[in-house]
Write a protein that holds these residues in place. Structure first.
Motif, short mmCIF file in Angstrom:
data_model
loop_
_atom_site.label_atom_id
_atom_site.label_comp_id
_atom_site.label_asym_id
_atom_site.label_seq_id
_atom_site.Cartn_x
_atom_site.Cartn_y
_atom_site.Cartn_z
N ARG A 1 1.20 9.21 -6.00
CA ARG A 1 1.59 10.46 -5.47
C ARG A 1 2.68 11.10 -6.50
N PRO B 1 0.84 -1.32 0.15
CA PRO B 1 -0.18 -0.05 0.12
C PRO B 1 0.94 1.28 -0.04
N ARG C 1 0.79 3.98 -2.86
CA ARG C 1 0.24 5.41 -2.62
C ARG C 1 1.53 6.32 -2.92
N THR D 1 8.22 4.93 3.47
CA THR D 1 8.16 3.86 2.40
C THR D 1 9.82 3.81 2.10
N SER E 1 4.94 9.93 4.82
CA SER E 1 4.69 8.66 4.06
C SER E 1 5.72 8.17 3.22
#
Lengths: 172, 194
Positions: free
Chosen positions: A100, A92, A96, A145, A141
């Motif tokens: 983005r 995920p 994401r 990651t 985020s």
């Protein structure tokens, strides 16, 4: 065997080899090799071996049976954790992140076109693009990651190294 | 077992059994007994003193770590040589000492004290250097087989076991190695001198 004897043995060996007297040549050769002094190891080699052996034994202080007993549950736990990280967190996050990146790229491209149309100079455009990229990279985020990917990579590298080392030990 | 004199009298199999039981003196005796033969083999394989000593040390550590896997029906020296052989091959693959000069190993060594005159020392040293240099020019396989057979006294079957080859190949290596060494010595002007 004295030195003249060594020389004579050498001569007999070479003569036997030339004459094809195989078993005689072999006997002379063996005598010659045993008579010649060969390099001796350094005087402290025995001590070095002993010290290295003790260090290695300390590293294996946990009995092999315990290692073997712990290996299977540890492997299962590591596999489960890896599966969880990949399925619930990493995929995920990466998805994401990709969305983005695509969004920001499109926005950035449009913004650059508009800025060029409005006569903004190159330096100002570069500064704005740089700031936008830094903002994206330092967002929680994206940072998470990247860190997760690096951690997974490091763990995989470590595991691979251990497996290869073990394989090598077994093959020897 | 309390003294090294006692340990020195034991057969290899008993030494291994005692080492496995945790008797440190048994480990020491194994090292004392085999450091010279293992070092000699390593010296002929890697051809560089410091590397040979390092490889010898690591081979013993590996052997002691794997001591439980030693099959007492086999000759201990063959088992130890096999571990040393594998480790040396590994080392050669990693560091490629073939690039090291062939003459590099022909360094001056200590000579036995029973030789009296400087002429005798010089003569014996010259012959030993010539043999060492000629041996170093042989293929690694020939060199190793010759040392295992004629210096360490292993049988062809044991050499095959150590080197991971068939007995026939070991026999071929020994024969060709000896012939090649004789040719090398003859080419260097040896033979006919007294």
């Amino acid at each position: 065997m004295t030195d003249p004897e060594s020389s004579r043995t050498l001569n007999r060996w070479l003569a036997d080899e030339q004459a094809g007297r195989d078993s005689e040549a072999e006997a002379e050769f063996e005598r010659l090799l045993r008579a010649i002094p060969w390099p001796a190891p350094a005087a402290d080699l025995e001590h070095r071996i002993w010290r290295a052996t003790r260090v290695a034994r300390l590293g294996r202080s946990l009995p092999p049976r315990l290692w073997r007993a712990a290996a299977f549950p540890a492997t299962l736990a590591a596999a489960a954790l890896a599966l969880y990280l990949v399925a619930d967190v990493l995929i995920p996050l990466v998805a994401r992140g990709l969305v983005r990146v695509v969004n920001e790229s499109v926005h950035g491209f449009v913004w650059v076109l508009l800025a060029l149309g409005q006569g903004l100079d190159t330096w100002s455009i570069l500064v704005a693009v740089g700031r936008a990229m830094a903002a994206v990279l330092t967002s929680p985020s994206v940072m998470t990651t990247l860190l997760a990917l690096e951690l997974a990579g490091a763990l995989a590298f470590y595991a691979l190294q251990r497996v290869l080392a073990r394989e090598k030990e077994i093959s020897q | 077992m309390t003294t090294s004199t006692t340990a020195a009298d034991l057969a290899d199999g008993e030494l291994v059994r005692q080492a496995l039981a945790g008797v440190q003196q048994a480990y020491r005796e194994i090292v004392r007994r085999y450091q010279q033969p293992v070092f000699s083999l390593m010296m002929h394989m890697v051809r560089e003193r410091t590397v040979a000593e390092d490889v010898t040390q690591e081979a013993f550590v590996k052997a002691f770590a794997a001591l439980r896997s030693y099959d007492s029906t086999r000759k201990f020296s063959s088992w130890l040589f096999k571990i040393a052989h594998n480790h040396a091959i590994d080392q050669l693959r990693r560091t490629r000492p073939d690039l090291v000069s062939l003459e590099a190993s022909a360094e001056a060594e200590a000579w036995p004290a029973d030789i009296a005159s400087p002429e005798e020392i010089a003569e014996r040293q010259e012959l030993a250097d010539a043999m060492r240099t000629a041996l170093n020019r042989l293929r690694l396989e020939y060199r190793e087989a010759l040392i295992l057979r004629y210096q360490e006294g292993l049988s062809q079957q044991e050499i095959a076991d150590v080197m991971g080859i068939t007995e026939g190949t070991a026999k071929t290596y020994l024969h060709r190695g000896r012939k090649a060494l004789a040719a090398e010595m003859t080419a260097r002007g040896w033979g006919g001198r007294v």
